[in-house]
Each structure stands twice: as C-alpha cells, then as structure tokens.
Design a protein around this motif. Structure first.
Motif, PDB file in Angstrom:
ATOM      1  N   SER A   1      14.114   1.926  -8.988  1.00 24.10           N
ATOM      2  CA  SER A   1      13.189   3.041  -8.799  1.00 24.10           C
ATOM      3  C   SER A   1      12.267   3.177 -10.008  1.00 24.10           C
ATOM      4  CB  SER A   1      13.961   4.341  -8.563  1.00 24.10           C
ATOM      5  OG  SER A   1      14.746   4.680  -9.695  1.00 24.10           O
ATOM      6  N   LEU A   2      12.792   2.892 -11.217  1.00 22.80           N
ATOM      7  CA  LEU A   2      11.949   2.907 -12.412  1.00 22.80           C
ATOM      8  C   LEU A   2      10.944   1.767 -12.368  1.00 22.80           C
ATOM      9  CD1 LEU A   2      11.313   4.146 -15.149  1.00 22.80           C
ATOM     10  CD2 LEU A   2      13.081   2.702 -16.165  1.00 22.80           C
ATOM     11  N   PHE A   3      11.374   0.616 -11.847  1.00 21.76           N
ATOM     12  CA  PHE A   3      10.468  -0.527 -11.642  1.00 21.76           C
ATOM     13  C   PHE A   3       9.274  -0.098 -10.795  1.00 21.76           C
ATOM     14  CE2 PHE A   3       9.086  -3.689  -8.578  1.00 21.76           C
ATOM     15  CZ  PHE A   3       8.856  -4.828  -9.324  1.00 21.76           C
ATOM     16  N   ALA A   4       9.549   0.581  -9.677  1.00 19.87           N
ATOM     17  CA  ALA A   4       8.479   1.021  -8.787  1.00 19.87           C
ATOM     18  C   ALA A   4       7.556   2.005  -9.493  1.00 19.87           C
ATOM     19  CB  ALA A   4       9.080   1.647  -7.533  1.00 19.87           C
ATOM     20  N   PHE A   5       8.133   2.906 -10.279  1.00 25.10           N
ATOM     21  CA  PHE A   5       7.322   3.891 -10.982  1.00 25.10           C
ATOM     22  C   PHE A   5       6.397   3.221 -11.991  1.00 25.10           C
ATOM     23  CE2 PHE A   5       6.814   6.368 -14.902  1.00 25.10           C
ATOM     24  CZ  PHE A   5       6.095   7.458 -14.418  1.00 25.10           C
ATOM     25  N   LEU A   6       6.923   2.280 -12.769  1.00 23.27           N
ATOM     26  CA  LEU A   6       6.134   1.625 -13.807  1.00 23.27           C
ATOM     27  C   LEU A   6       4.955   0.858 -13.227  1.00 23.27           C
ATOM     28  CD1 LEU A   6       8.941   0.266 -16.166  1.00 23.27           C
ATOM     29  CD2 LEU A   6       7.230   1.992 -16.739  1.00 23.27           C
ATOM     30  N   LEU A   7       5.164   0.244 -12.065  1.00 22.85           N
ATOM     31  CA  LEU A   7       4.106  -0.581 -11.495  1.00 22.85           C
ATOM     32  C   LEU A   7       3.150   0.192 -10.600  1.00 22.85           C
ATOM     33  CD1 LEU A   7       5.860  -3.941 -10.632  1.00 22.85           C
ATOM     34  CD2 LEU A   7       4.223  -3.466 -12.432  1.00 22.85           C
ATOM     35  N   LEU A   8       3.677   1.064  -9.759  1.00 19.46           N
ATOM     36  CA  LEU A   8       2.835   1.717  -8.774  1.00 19.46           C
ATOM     37  C   LEU A   8       2.010   2.855  -9.363  1.00 19.46           C
ATOM     38  CD1 LEU A   8       5.226   1.797  -5.702  1.00 19.46           C
ATOM     39  CD2 LEU A   8       3.346   0.225  -6.158  1.00 19.46           C
ATOM     40  N   ALA A   9       2.496   3.486 -10.413  1.00 23.76           N
ATOM     41  CA  ALA A   9       1.740   4.581 -11.012  1.00 23.76           C
ATOM     42  C   ALA A   9       0.365   4.124 -11.507  1.00 23.76           C
ATOM     43  CB  ALA A   9       2.543   5.226 -12.132  1.00 23.76           C
ATOM     44  N   PRO A  10       0.272   3.031 -12.302  1.00 25.10           N
ATOM     45  CA  PRO A  10      -1.063   2.579 -12.709  1.00 25.10           C
ATOM     46  C   PRO A  10      -1.897   2.054 -11.548  1.00 25.10           C
ATOM     47  CG  PRO A  10       0.639   1.672 -14.138  1.00 25.10           C
ATOM     48  CD  PRO A  10       1.342   2.268 -12.959  1.00 25.10           C
ATOM     49  N   LEU A  11      -1.257   1.416 -10.573  1.00 27.34           N
ATOM     50  CA  LEU A  11      -2.006   0.801  -9.482  1.00 27.34           C
ATOM     51  C   LEU A  11      -2.607   1.817  -8.525  1.00 27.34           C
ATOM     52  CD1 LEU A  11       0.214  -2.278  -8.576  1.00 27.34           C
ATOM     53  CD2 LEU A  11      -1.989  -2.277  -9.726  1.00 27.34           C
ATOM     54  N   LYS A  12      -2.156   3.078  -8.587  1.00 31.80           N
ATOM     55  CA  LYS A  12      -2.698   4.081  -7.671  1.00 31.80           C
ATOM     56  C   LYS A  12      -4.169   4.360  -7.963  1.00 31.80           C
ATOM     57  CE  LYS A  12      -1.398   8.200 -10.351  1.00 31.80           C
ATOM     58  NZ  LYS A  12      -0.537   9.393 -10.385  1.00 31.80           N
ATOM     59  N   PHE A  13      -4.642   3.958  -9.153  1.00 33.15           N
ATOM     60  CA  PHE A  13      -6.035   4.175  -9.501  1.00 33.15           C
ATOM     61  C   PHE A  13      -6.936   3.079  -8.941  1.00 33.15           C
ATOM     62  CE2 PHE A  13      -3.582   6.168 -12.945  1.00 33.15           C
ATOM     63  CZ  PHE A  13      -4.026   7.470 -12.790  1.00 33.15           C
ATOM     64  N   LEU A  14      -6.361   2.035  -8.388  1.00 34.58           N
ATOM     65  CA  LEU A  14      -7.145   0.923  -7.858  1.00 34.58           C
ATOM     66  C   LEU A  14      -7.436   1.162  -6.384  1.00 34.58           C
ATOM     67  CD1 LEU A  14      -5.136  -1.955  -9.543  1.00 34.58           C
ATOM     68  CD2 LEU A  14      -7.235  -0.906 -10.351  1.00 34.58           C
ATOM     69  N   VAL A  15      -8.709   1.111  -6.015  1.00 34.48           N
ATOM     70  CA  VAL A  15      -9.095   1.482  -4.656  1.00 34.48           C
ATOM     71  C   VAL A  15      -9.664   0.320  -3.858  1.00 34.48           C
ATOM     72  CG1 VAL A  15      -9.496   3.880  -5.272  1.00 34.48           C
ATOM     73  CG2 VAL A  15     -11.362   2.251  -5.502  1.00 34.48           C
ATOM     74  N   LEU A  16      -9.870  -0.834  -4.483  1.00 34.15           N
ATOM     75  CA  LEU A  16     -10.385  -1.970  -3.736  1.00 34.15           C
ATOM     76  C   LEU A  16      -9.393  -2.398  -2.663  1.00 34.15           C
ATOM     77  CD1 LEU A  16     -11.902  -4.126  -6.611  1.00 34.15           C
ATOM     78  CD2 LEU A  16     -13.083  -2.531  -5.105  1.00 34.15           C
ATOM     79  N   GLU A  17      -9.897  -2.938  -1.579  1.00 37.45           N
ATOM     80  CA  GLU A  17      -9.046  -3.244  -0.427  1.00 37.45           C
ATOM     81  C   GLU A  17      -7.911  -4.186  -0.779  1.00 37.45           C
ATOM     82  OE1 GLU A  17      -9.443  -5.188   4.067  1.00 37.45           O
ATOM     83  OE2 GLU A  17     -11.205  -5.008   2.766  1.00 37.45           O
ATOM     84  N   GLU A  18      -8.203  -5.231  -1.574  1.00 34.42           N
ATOM     85  CA  GLU A  18      -7.153  -6.187  -1.892  1.00 34.42           C
ATOM     86  C   GLU A  18      -6.062  -5.562  -2.745  1.00 34.42           C
ATOM     87  OE1 GLU A  18     -10.824  -7.504  -4.361  1.00 34.42           O
ATOM     88  OE2 GLU A  18     -10.354  -6.551  -2.462  1.00 34.42           O
ATOM     89  N   PHE A  19      -6.401  -4.577  -3.569  1.00 33.18           N
ATOM     90  CA  PHE A  19      -5.393  -3.908  -4.372  1.00 33.18           C
ATOM     91  C   PHE A  19      -4.538  -2.985  -3.513  1.00 33.18           C
ATOM     92  CE2 PHE A  19      -8.639  -4.874  -7.679  1.00 33.18           C
ATOM     93  CZ  PHE A  19      -7.867  -5.757  -8.403  1.00 33.18           C
ATOM     94  N   CYS A  20      -5.099  -2.473  -2.431  1.00 36.82           N
ATOM     95  CA  CYS A  20      -4.306  -1.694  -1.476  1.00 36.82           C
ATOM     96  C   CYS A  20      -3.216  -2.559  -0.868  1.00 36.82           C
ATOM     97  CB  CYS A  20      -5.201  -1.113  -0.378  1.00 36.82           C
ATOM     98  SG  CYS A  20      -6.341   0.162  -0.956  1.00 36.82           S
ATOM     99  N   HIS A  21      -3.550  -3.796  -0.557  1.00 37.40           N
ATOM    100  CA  HIS A  21      -2.551  -4.725  -0.037  1.00 37.40           C
ATOM    101  C   HIS A  21      -1.445  -4.947  -1.056  1.00 37.40           C
ATOM    102  CE1 HIS A  21      -5.954  -6.554   2.632  1.00 37.40           C
ATOM    103  NE2 HIS A  21      -5.455  -5.449   3.144  1.00 37.40           N
ATOM    104  N   LEU A  22      -1.819  -5.088  -2.331  1.00 35.55           N
ATOM    105  CA  LEU A  22      -0.823  -5.304  -3.373  1.00 35.55           C
ATOM    106  C   LEU A  22       0.076  -4.089  -3.526  1.00 35.55           C
ATOM    107  CD1 LEU A  22       0.317  -7.010  -5.695  1.00 35.55           C
ATOM    108  CD2 LEU A  22      -1.391  -5.965  -7.191  1.00 35.55           C
ATOM    109  N   LYS A  23      -0.505  -2.888  -3.473  1.00 33.21           N
ATOM    110  CA  LYS A  23       0.287  -1.671  -3.620  1.00 33.21           C
ATOM    111  C   LYS A  23       1.321  -1.558  -2.501  1.00 33.21           C
ATOM    112  CE  LYS A  23      -3.452   0.902  -4.160  1.00 33.21           C
ATOM    113  NZ  LYS A  23      -4.327   2.083  -4.330  1.00 33.21           N
ATOM    114  N   VAL A  24       0.915  -1.884  -1.281  1.00 40.82           N
ATOM    115  CA  VAL A  24       1.854  -1.834  -0.161  1.00 40.82           C
ATOM    116  C   VAL A  24       2.971  -2.848  -0.359  1.00 40.82           C
ATOM    117  CG1 VAL A  24       2.106  -2.234   2.316  1.00 40.82           C
ATOM    118  CG2 VAL A  24       0.145  -0.946   1.464  1.00 40.82           C
ATOM    119  N   SER A  25       2.611  -4.053  -0.796  1.00 35.18           N
ATOM    120  CA  SER A  25       3.613  -5.100  -1.013  1.00 35.18           C
ATOM    121  C   SER A  25       4.604  -4.702  -2.093  1.00 35.18           C
ATOM    122  CB  SER A  25       2.914  -6.412  -1.393  1.00 35.18           C
ATOM    123  OG  SER A  25       2.059  -6.864  -0.370  1.00 35.18           O
TER     124      SER A  25
END
Length: 258
Positions: free
Chosen positions: A36-60
């Motif tokens: 759960s800490l892994f998810a927090f460390l990675l997904l928190a910064p990525l929430k600022f990325l709005v490009l379509e390909e980064f949305c795919h990465l966030k879901v993955s």
C-alpha cells in the motif's frame, strides 16, 4: 482433491515473512502493508499527469498495487498470477508508449507497428507465465537490466548533470531493492534465525522509490524525442534542498524569434 486456486496459501511462492502472525485474515502482514505504501509513493506524484498515455500508466500501476496486496494477503495461486501479470502488463504499457523509436527493430517503422509487436509479445509472455509460475518473478526482474542498458545509452548522449544525478539515485534505490529481494528469496533461513524476515517488504518500498526517479527520467527522454520544440528540465518538489522530494519534469518552450 486439488486445492482451489483462490484458496489461501495455494500459491507456488511463499515469502520469508511468517504467515498469519499478526492477523487472522492477512497472510503476510508487512508485505501487504508495504505494498500500500508502494502504491502511495508512485500514484501520488502521477496524479498530476493528465496526458492520455500517463492515464494508462496510472491505471496499470493501480492494478499492480491492488493485485500485489491481494496476493500477499491471501498467498493464493490466482493472487500470485495477478500480481506477476499486472507487472508484466504495466511494463508492456510503458514499452508501448515510451520505448524510443530510435531503438525500434529495423522491421518496425512506426509506433503503431510497435504497439502490435508489444501486444503480441505480451500475449505470448502471459501464456508462458502459466507454465512455471515460480520463474515469473525472476524473468520480470531481468527486464530491469534492459531498462538500465537503455538508460546508459541515453545518458551517453546527455550532458545535463541533473539527469545523471537522478539516474544515479534511481540505480542506487534499484540496487538496494534487488538486494533485498534476493536476500529474502535466498537467505530466508538466516533472516528467520535472527527473527527479521522482512526484506521482501523492504523491496516494495525501495523499488517504489527507484520508480519514483525512473518515471521522470523516462518522461524527460520521451519529451526530448517526441516534443523537440520544448526543453525538458528535471525539478524537485517542493525544493532541491529538502531531504524528501518528488522529482518531476517541467517544460520550457524556447522563445520564438520574429
């Protein structure tokens, strides 16, 4: 009778941490919570990325985190496969969108064709994952060496000291992460003897920290290839001087001359 593939402890892999020692429903307590800490460390910064390909990465990444938590909570066969396959699929997304076109095989001319190549490779790899699941984790970790090779190739063409420093920090966290993973896998008898079988939980946190620096590097190199009119620059939030920072990429558009 064959145990259900959804049953607790039906997986072919069991990590060093003792099972059900701190909870009646969570098999590996620390491994589950470090995920759960892994998810927090990675997904928190990525929430600022709005490009379509980064949305795919966030879901993955979100799916990878959830499936990993499910696996360590149950140690089920299905959980093991979902954990490993979600990582494979996340890597497939990353390769599909950000693998530099300069490194495409000679028979691949466009990004669309590379999508098909990546998709076919992913399907074959997914099917092969069912053959010997105990080898999946080793195979996935080996992909890191190809990523390190690509980073080295890009650094040879880059003179920005900030980029080289960020790459060095990324490699440092990865080296600590893979050392923890191998230690938990091969030296479990030692850690159990001294009552400290938690190195796989360290792996979750350390690999997250490595990826936290890897993602901006990938974006930096991708912008250099795909958006040459912009000048990417590596930054740290909230400040370079803070001991704990979130790296990111800012874009500077060059001044146009009249």
């Amino acid at each position: 009778t064959m145990p259900s593939i959804f049953s607790y402890q039906s997986a072919e892999v069991d990590w060093c941490e003792g099972n059900f020692e701190r909870s009646a429903v969570i098999a590996e307590y620390y491994n589950t919570h470090r995920t759960s800490l892994f998810a927090f460390l990675l997904l928190a910064p990525l929430k600022f990325l709005v490009l379509e390909e980064f949305c795919h990465l966030k879901v993955s990444l979100l799916l990878a985190g959830l499936f990993s938590m499910y696996f360590h909570m149950t140690l089920s066969y299905v959980g093991q496969l979902l954990d490993e396959l979600s990582i494979l699929w996340t890597l497939a997304v990353a390769y599909s969108f950000w693998y530099p076109q300069a490194y495409f095989p000679k028979c691949i001319k466009t990004r669309r064709h590379f999508f098909w190549l990546t998709g076919i490779t992913t399907v074959i790899s997914t099917l092969m994952s069912f053959v010997k699941p105990t080898l999946n984790a080793y195979a996935l970790n080996c992909i890191a060496f190809h990523l390190l090779y690509l980073t080295w190739r890009e650094l040879k063409k880059c003179n920005d000291k900030r980029v080289h420093r960020m790459a060095a920090v990324m490699v440092m966290w990865w080296a600590l992460a893979i050392t923890s993973w191998i230690s938990d896998r091969w030296l479990c008898w030692l850690w159990q003897a001294i009552n400290f079988p938690y190195f796989h939980s360290f792996w979750h946190v350390l690999i997250a920290l490595s990826l936290l620096y890897c993602c901006p590097l990938v974006i930096y190199f991708d912008v250099s290839y795909e958006m040459p009119s912009f000048k990417p620059k590596l930054e740290y939030w909230p400040s370079d001087s803070w001991p704990v920072v979130v790296p990111y990429v800012s874009l500077e558009e060059p001044h146009k001359q009249c």
